[in-house]
Design a protein around this motif. Structure first.
Motif, PDB file in Angstrom:
ATOM      1  N   SER A  18       7.152   4.844  -3.263  1.00  0.00           N
ATOM      2  CA  SER A  18       6.618   3.479  -3.265  1.00  0.00           C
ATOM      3  C   SER A  18       6.590   2.885  -1.859  1.00  0.00           C
ATOM      4  O   SER A  18       5.942   1.866  -1.626  1.00  0.00           O
ATOM      5  CB  SER A  18       7.446   2.597  -4.193  1.00  0.00           C
ATOM      6  OG  SER A  18       8.759   2.518  -3.692  1.00  0.00           O
ATOM      7  N   ASN A  19       7.313   3.505  -0.938  1.00  0.00           N
ATOM      8  CA  ASN A  19       7.345   2.976   0.423  1.00  0.00           C
ATOM      9  C   ASN A  19       6.362   3.668   1.366  1.00  0.00           C
ATOM     10  O   ASN A  19       6.386   3.425   2.575  1.00  0.00           O
ATOM     11  CB  ASN A  19       8.762   3.080   0.997  1.00  0.00           C
ATOM     12  CG  ASN A  19       9.676   2.049   0.372  1.00  0.00           C
ATOM     13  OD1 ASN A  19       9.231   0.960   0.017  1.00  0.00           O
ATOM     14  ND2 ASN A  19      10.935   2.394   0.206  1.00  0.00           N
ATOM     15  N   GLN A  21       2.409   3.922   1.698  1.00  0.00           N
ATOM     16  CA  GLN A  21       1.136   3.430   1.150  1.00  0.00           C
ATOM     17  C   GLN A  21      -0.023   4.052   1.923  1.00  0.00           C
ATOM     18  O   GLN A  21      -0.012   4.077   3.164  1.00  0.00           O
ATOM     19  CB  GLN A  21       1.058   1.907   1.277  1.00  0.00           C
ATOM     20  CG  GLN A  21       2.052   1.179   0.381  1.00  0.00           C
ATOM     21  CD  GLN A  21       2.084  -0.308   0.692  1.00  0.00           C
ATOM     22  OE1 GLN A  21       2.530  -0.714   1.742  1.00  0.00           O
ATOM     23  NE2 GLN A  21       1.606  -1.118  -0.242  1.00  0.00           N
ATOM     24  N   ASP A  23      -3.370   3.638   0.328  1.00  0.00           N
ATOM     25  CA  ASP A  23      -4.612   3.117  -0.246  1.00  0.00           C
ATOM     26  C   ASP A  23      -5.322   2.193   0.744  1.00  0.00           C
ATOM     27  O   ASP A  23      -4.692   1.570   1.600  1.00  0.00           O
ATOM     28  CB  ASP A  23      -4.349   2.412  -1.577  1.00  0.00           C
ATOM     29  CG  ASP A  23      -3.447   1.226  -1.408  1.00  0.00           C
ATOM     30  OD1 ASP A  23      -2.235   1.447  -1.201  1.00  0.00           O
ATOM     31  OD2 ASP A  23      -3.933   0.091  -1.437  1.00  0.00           O
ATOM     32  N   LEU A  25      -6.721  -0.728   0.713  1.00  0.00           N
ATOM     33  CA  LEU A  25      -6.378  -2.141   0.866  1.00  0.00           C
ATOM     34  C   LEU A  25      -5.110  -2.319   1.690  1.00  0.00           C
ATOM     35  O   LEU A  25      -5.049  -3.157   2.602  1.00  0.00           O
ATOM     36  CB  LEU A  25      -6.225  -2.784  -0.523  1.00  0.00           C
ATOM     37  CG  LEU A  25      -5.933  -4.280  -0.536  1.00  0.00           C
ATOM     38  CD1 LEU A  25      -7.008  -5.049   0.209  1.00  0.00           C
ATOM     39  CD2 LEU A  25      -5.828  -4.795  -1.958  1.00  0.00           C
ATOM     40  N   ALA A  26      -4.094  -1.509   1.380  1.00  0.00           N
ATOM     41  CA  ALA A  26      -2.837  -1.604   2.140  1.00  0.00           C
ATOM     42  C   ALA A  26      -3.087  -1.305   3.617  1.00  0.00           C
ATOM     43  O   ALA A  26      -2.508  -1.955   4.492  1.00  0.00           O
ATOM     44  CB  ALA A  26      -1.817  -0.625   1.565  1.00  0.00           C
ATOM     45  N   LEU A  28      -5.929  -1.738   5.273  1.00  0.00           N
ATOM     46  CA  LEU A  28      -6.672  -2.858   5.877  1.00  0.00           C
ATOM     47  C   LEU A  28      -5.756  -4.058   6.141  1.00  0.00           C
ATOM     48  O   LEU A  28      -5.902  -4.754   7.136  1.00  0.00           O
ATOM     49  CB  LEU A  28      -7.821  -3.288   4.949  1.00  0.00           C
ATOM     50  CG  LEU A  28      -9.051  -2.390   4.968  1.00  0.00           C
ATOM     51  CD1 LEU A  28      -9.986  -2.735   3.826  1.00  0.00           C
ATOM     52  CD2 LEU A  28      -9.785  -2.516   6.300  1.00  0.00           C
ATOM     53  N   LEU A  29      -4.812  -4.263   5.232  1.00  0.00           N
ATOM     54  CA  LEU A  29      -3.912  -5.407   5.387  1.00  0.00           C
ATOM     55  C   LEU A  29      -2.856  -5.167   6.464  1.00  0.00           C
ATOM     56  O   LEU A  29      -2.111  -6.075   6.813  1.00  0.00           O
ATOM     57  CB  LEU A  29      -3.223  -5.747   4.058  1.00  0.00           C
ATOM     58  CG  LEU A  29      -4.138  -6.245   2.938  1.00  0.00           C
ATOM     59  CD1 LEU A  29      -3.328  -6.626   1.711  1.00  0.00           C
ATOM     60  CD2 LEU A  29      -4.971  -7.431   3.379  1.00  0.00           C
ATOM     61  N   ASN A  30      -2.783  -3.961   6.968  1.00  0.00           N
ATOM     62  CA  ASN A  30      -1.851  -3.685   8.066  1.00  0.00           C
ATOM     63  C   ASN A  30      -2.609  -3.411   9.362  1.00  0.00           C
ATOM     64  O   ASN A  30      -2.073  -2.781  10.272  1.00  0.00           O
ATOM     65  CB  ASN A  30      -0.951  -2.504   7.726  1.00  0.00           C
ATOM     66  CG  ASN A  30       0.181  -2.920   6.810  1.00  0.00           C
ATOM     67  OD1 ASN A  30       1.201  -3.431   7.257  1.00  0.00           O
ATOM     68  ND2 ASN A  30      -0.011  -2.744   5.505  1.00  0.00           N
ATOM     69  N   THR A  46       7.161   1.804   4.745  1.00  0.00           N
ATOM     70  CA  THR A  46       8.119   0.695   4.750  1.00  0.00           C
ATOM     71  C   THR A  46       9.532   1.263   4.881  1.00  0.00           C
ATOM     72  O   THR A  46       9.937   2.109   4.090  1.00  0.00           O
ATOM     73  CB  THR A  46       7.977  -0.148   3.469  1.00  0.00           C
ATOM     74  OG1 THR A  46       6.655  -0.679   3.442  1.00  0.00           O
ATOM     75  CG2 THR A  46       8.964  -1.280   3.425  1.00  0.00           C
TER      76      THR A  46
END
Lengths: 662, 431
Positions: A18-19, A21, A23, A25-26, A28-30, A46
């Motif tokens: 889960s840490n 990512q 995908d 969207l993740a 782009l958001l970083n 993460t």
């Protein structure tokens, strides 16, 4: 770039699936921070525990994946985006204050601790952490260290660099090092601070904490011109009063703030100064009298002291609202950052207003009057590409103006991607090449936060240094010759600490005190100036430095490692490198966050990385505590020192002094 | 300005009202300068510090969406996490220099995706209050009766409430007081109203919240007594807030229009309309935004919004309460954390309790799962714990809230973790 499946699996095994990512969207958001730069990573990791950092970096190193450390991503320089892809290491969960030690006045924190959170926890204990970046409610200590952030209190207390005592660092190959200020050799913490994560990732930081001042008094003072405002600040420093904060703004900004925040700012003055003194009550009274006299002498129009906490909060409300005022007028606010010698502030600010007008750009103009650092806050809409280009051009013009005035293109925001292309105007090819060598020494594979700070094409685009003359030229020729003949020399001054009989390169010919600047309170002197001469000359001008009247030279005091307390007072350096080229860093500047800190690299390096030829350092109007020399420490070669030495001086032109004497 | 590339076809809200005026959705989200000041105060970011659970991330998601740089889908786990995790508490807006209404953006994205965050039965039941009030009343009374005869306790014993379809039932059971007593019909002088108002016109209208009517009758009674008499009480009146938050904007607009019409019919729309719930207050003051794009209603909605009042407008606080116990204000509300009611509430508590009124740090959390922020199931416990820790750390005895629902939720937590304190609606501050 394509991340190998094997690498992804190894990373997932290390930090949990889960840490990691991947995908769209993740990613782009970083890909952004508070700047206009973008850089999309290929995966986001993460980190939940500090111990994981080394293991993650080892995996990334093994698979040759570039990585960028990121926590709050509040920086204005584009320092934590990933323009070449690779991995983003999200360090925001590392937000624990590990230990607060009030007895030894220090605290251990993780890099993701929010600066204000540390202040909040220290306050009930009667302590505070001095650096106070404007974004302290969101930015992190790790980010502050990466950018060498400072804030309003910098003149009195210094920036982040002066408040880091030790740091645990994961180098780009995954090796973990504990760096402390006590060890001999260059000040590696100083080099790492402001390196924007390009030399490694800090996982634990030991910061200095200070007792809360007993009394703080705030004043709002107005002046008929920017010049009189800055002169008042200089006069105040000259009278020995170092204010806790000296925040100033021009008339346009004061008017905008007043119409929004109703903080009681006079709108008819050309310059408004918000000044804060902190000291023991009896000394504060004296300082206030000096302040009043200085203000009268500089035609101050209004002198409004805050008589209680409510009034103080109201005055600060205005200053703090400055960003919000602009943020509500347009979608984007670009907070520009430039620093010039304090004496050049009025002229630079007028030039800045002219540049903004020429490019039809709206901006407020705030400045830290004490340290020559100013922040035009430019408003625009980044969706309008034409307008955005105008803004970029205006910013370039402002930075160019700083360089022309002997300043720097970043006082506290860093270089990142945003100002990287401007570095060729600030530094010569030799200096940029030295930066590149430092980067290679720490990170031979170029994995840690690549493409930041150093322009990739600097060898073609950067200019050369002005030709050397006189003694400097002779020394440069000697060094070049030594390199060609593959022999070593030892840099010496008075030859007091490491007494060598080997071929010496003496600084004694460099014995000029070039300039004593009584406006900026800086002295520029060559390395061979004897300390006795220096101290006596300064005294004859009615000024003082922290250096003692002892045998030895200025260069020796700086390079020998016997006066580590002196480093914080040095603001500029010139040095000759192993290929005979000359490099320059800093100047009469209180703040400089452009490039790796060469002052701290050469400090205590005992002449093994280059020959220091000139130093600029702070002087004071009143006698200050004079430093006592530490006993000469046995030279302990560290792997880091060796690595940098190999890159900077591959033919060992500047010999290790103790080896020569053996 | 609007980029030609943006996709506005799916917008449901036409304008968003901000402190700086009306903006369309794209302009509104474009004011996010990515400074990141919002992140540390977000209760979700505090427990899951990553960009994909931050307010800045939510705004950037909307921007990417409107600029057609991503194709949103309910199958995208990151997107779902971003939208579902928002508790709509508005702390991010409070910190934002640009006053970006992130909660409104999240709601709009949920609407555009038709994302339902409530269990379907609960959603259908609560919607009945607006559409079929009588049926709602019947089902609610049936529910109260079944709880009284320990049906939910039996379901818990049989572990039926552990099934995902019934989990909400256990949570609701925890939330409610032991004895649920709806507001008695005869409390307000309904029958005599017509006769009384013929002589003295009403001074204001009281719109009791759902919880005041069904769960906390004392809240309705105390609010009623506080208001300038005579008071016109509008019972069983849905404001449209539930529908606004949980997706059906058309239905929300219909209910709101009905309320506006009724208000206009009463004394020509001149009467102040008072509510005891901060959530309802904040929704009704946004009437202009909810009805934006509907020319016939926009102006009327604005006039209506100007008449909305919160109980703090009528709460006298002139003398100090002789108490040494520490008190706190729990600001848990939808959309906002600042504005008149919040300032008034702070002033009231400050006057009443002086130094015993504990001020909190900007990063202290409130319970985001309060009331309409009832969206976060898997992480609520961590945030709940942080909130109670804040109360315990400051040794607070009374926590005052701005809505009955918040008081209920807070009491549930306090009972579990820190029984020394209790939560009350601010109306009860002087009791």
């Amino acid at each position: 770039m394509l991340i190998p499946l094997e690498a992804k699996l190894a990373l997932k095994q290390e930090v949990g699936s889960s840490n990691v990512q991947t995908d769209e969207l993740a990613l782009l958001l970083n890909s952004y921070d508070c700047s206009l730069s973008r850089g999309k990573p290929d995966l986001v990791i993460t980190v939940e525990r500090t111990e994981q950092v080394a293991a993650i970096v080892k995996i990334l190193y093994k698979f040759h994946i570039p990585f960028v450390a990121r926590s709050a991503a509040t920086n204005h320089a584009g320092s934590c985006s990933a323009p070449s892809g690779g991995a983003i290491l999200n360090l925001a969960p590392l937000n624990h204050i590990i230990e607060i030690d009030t007895k030894n006045q220090c605290a251990w924190v993780e890099p993701g601790v929010i600066t204000e959170q540390l202040q909040h926890d220290l306050r009930p204990l009667g302590f505070f952490y001095a650096p106070d970046p404007a974004s302290s409610k969101a930015c992190t200590i790790g980010g502050n260290m990466a950018q060498n952030a400072s804030g309003a209190r910098c003149l009195k207390y210094g920036g982040t660099l002066d408040h880091i005592l030790a740091a645990e660092v994961v180098l780009p190959n995954g090796e973990t090092l504990l760096l402390e200020r006590k060890t001999t050799g260059p000040d590696w913490i100083g080099v790492l601070t402001g390196s924007e994560g390009t030399l490694g990732i800090v996982t634990r930081i030991k910061v200095k904490i200070l007792p809360l001042p007993v009394t703080v008094k705030t004043y709002l003072i107005t002046f008929p011109s920017l010049e009189s405002c800055v002169q008042a600040v200089s006069d105040l420093v000259a009278r020995g009063v170092i204010a806790r904060c000296m925040e100033a703004m021009d008339q346009l900004t004061a008017r905008a703030i007043e119409s929004f925040a109703r903080a009681g700012y006079p709108i008819d003055a050309q310059a408004v100064l918000l000044l804060e003194l902190d000291n023991a009550p009896e000394l504060l009274g004296q300082e206030e009298k000096i302040l009043q006299a200085v203000c009268r002498a500089n035609q101050a129009q209004q002198f409004i002291p805050a008589n209680n906490e409510e009034e103080r909060a109201r005055l600060w409300r205005g200053r703090r609202a400055a960003y919000a005022v602009m943020a509500r007028l347009a979608p984007n606010v670009l907070v520009c950052d430039g620093t010039v010698p304090r004496s050049q502030l009025p002229r630079t600010l007028l030039q800045v207003r002219e540049i903004l007008h020429r490019h039809q750009v709206k901006a407020s103009l705030l400045f830290h009057a004490g340290d020559g650092n100013f922040h035009p806050q430019i408003i625009f809409d980044e969706r309008d590409t034409v307008r955005t280009n105008q803004v970029r051009q205006a910013v370039h013009g402002i930075l160019q103006s700083c360089i022309e005035q002997g300043g720097t293109i970043s006082g506290e925001h860093g270089i990142g991607l945003e100002k990287r292309d401007r570095m060729i105007y600030l530094y010569s090819r030799a200096t940029l090449d030295l930066f590149a060598r430092i980067k290679r020494a720490f990170d031979p594979e170029g994995l840690a936060n690549p493409l930041k700070i150093i322009p990739p094409d600097y060898l073609k685009t950067a200019g050369t240094t002005a030709p050397l003359t006189g003694e400097l030229l002779q020394l440069s020729e000697q060094i070049k010759k030594a390199q060609q003949e593959r022999r070593s020399v030892v840099v010496t001054g008075r030859n007091l600490v490491f007494q060598t009989t080997k071929p010496a390169l003496s600084t004694l010919g460099l014995n000029r005190i070039i300039h004593i600047d009584l406006t900026n309170y800086m002295v520029m002197a060559q390395a061979g100036v004897p300390l006795h001469t220096l101290v006596q000359t300064l005294r004859s001008h009615g000024v003082y430095s922290v250096l003692p009247d002892l045998p030895g030279t200025l260069g020796g005091a700086f390079s020998s490692g016997c006066f580590p307390g002196f480093y914080a007072h040095v603001t500029g350096i010139r040095a000759l490198l192993a290929d005979g080229s000359s490099v320059r860093y800093g100047g009469k500047l209180t703040k400089n966050a452009a490039g790796y800190n060469l002052i701290r690299l050469f400090a205590g390096a005992q002449g093994t990385l280059g020959m220091v030829t000139e130093l600029t350092f702070k002087i004071y109007a009143l006698p200050c505590t004079v430093l006592s020399p530490l006993p000469a420490q046995p030279l302990v070669k560290s792997p880091l020192w060796n690595a940098v030495k190999r890159e900077v001086d591959p033919y060992n032109v500047f010999a290790w002094p103790q080896e020569e004497t053996r | 300005m609007t980029s030609p590339k943006t996709d506005t076809s799916m917008h449901q809200l036409h304008q968003i009202h901000t402190a700086m005026g009306e903006r369309n959705l794209y302009d509104s989200v474009s004011y996010c300068n990515r400074c990141g000041m919002c992140a540390p105060v977000c209760p979700i970011y505090q427990i899951l510090p990553r960009e994909t659970t931050s307010p800045r991330g939510r705004n950037q998601l909307l921007r990417l969406w409107l600029e057609q740089k991503i194709k949103p889908s309910l199958a995208d786990k990151t997107l779902l996490a971003l939208l579902e995790s928002c508790t709509l508490c508005g702390r991010c807006k409070q910190m934002c220099a640009g006053d970006i209404p992130t909660a409104e953006h999240v709601l709009e994205m949920r609407r555009m995706l038709r994302l339902s965050v409530l269990p379907s039965f609960l959603q259908s039941f609560l919607q009945l209050r607006g559409s079929h009030p009588f049926l709602f009343s019947l089902v609610a009374r049936l529910g109260i009766f079944l709880r009284k005869v320990h049906l939910i306790q039996i379901m818990r014993t049989l572990r039926i409430t552990r099934l995902s379809a019934f989990k909400w039932l256990a949570r609701l059971d925890d939330l409610l007081p032991e004895q649920v007593v709806p507001l008695e019909r005869k409390f307000f002088p309904v029958v005599k109203q017509a006769a009384r108002f013929a002589v003295t016109p009403p001074a204001c209208i009281y719109l009791p919240s759902l919880e005041a009517e069904w769960i906390l009758p004392q809240l309705a009674r105390d609010t009623y007594k506080l208001l300038p008499q005579p008071v016109l009480v509008w019972r069983h009146t849905a404001s449209g807030l539930f529908e606004y938050v949980y997706g059906d904007l058309a239905r929300s607009r219909r209910l709101l229009c009905r309320l506006i019409e009724r208000h206009e019919r009463t004394e020509n729309g001149k009467l102040p309309l008072v509510t005891d719930s901060i959530d309802v207050y904040l929704f009704l003051t946004r009437a202009g935004q909810v009805l934006s794009g509907q020319p016939a209603w926009e102006e009327r909605a604005r006039r209506f919004a100007a008449q909305i009042r919160f109980v703090t407008d009528y709460l006298p606080a002139t003398e100090k309460v002789p108490s040494r116990q520490r008190v706190q204000l729990e600001c848990g509300a939808l959309f906002e954390r600042q504005g008149k009611p919040f300032t008034q509430a702070r002033q009231i508590l400050s006057t009443l309790f002086g130094k015993n009124f504990v001020q909190c740090s900007y990063t202290d959390t409130d319970i985001p799962a309060f009331g309409y922020g009832f969206t976060l199931h898997n992480r609520a416990a961590e945030i709940d714990f942080k909130t109670v820790a804040k109360i315990a750390r400051t040794k607070t005895k009374s926590v005052f809230t701005l809505s009955g629902l918040a008081a209920l939720e807070m009491n549930r937590l306090l009972k579990q973790f820190y029984p020394a304190a209790e939560a009350k609606h601010i109306v009860h501050a002087k009791r």
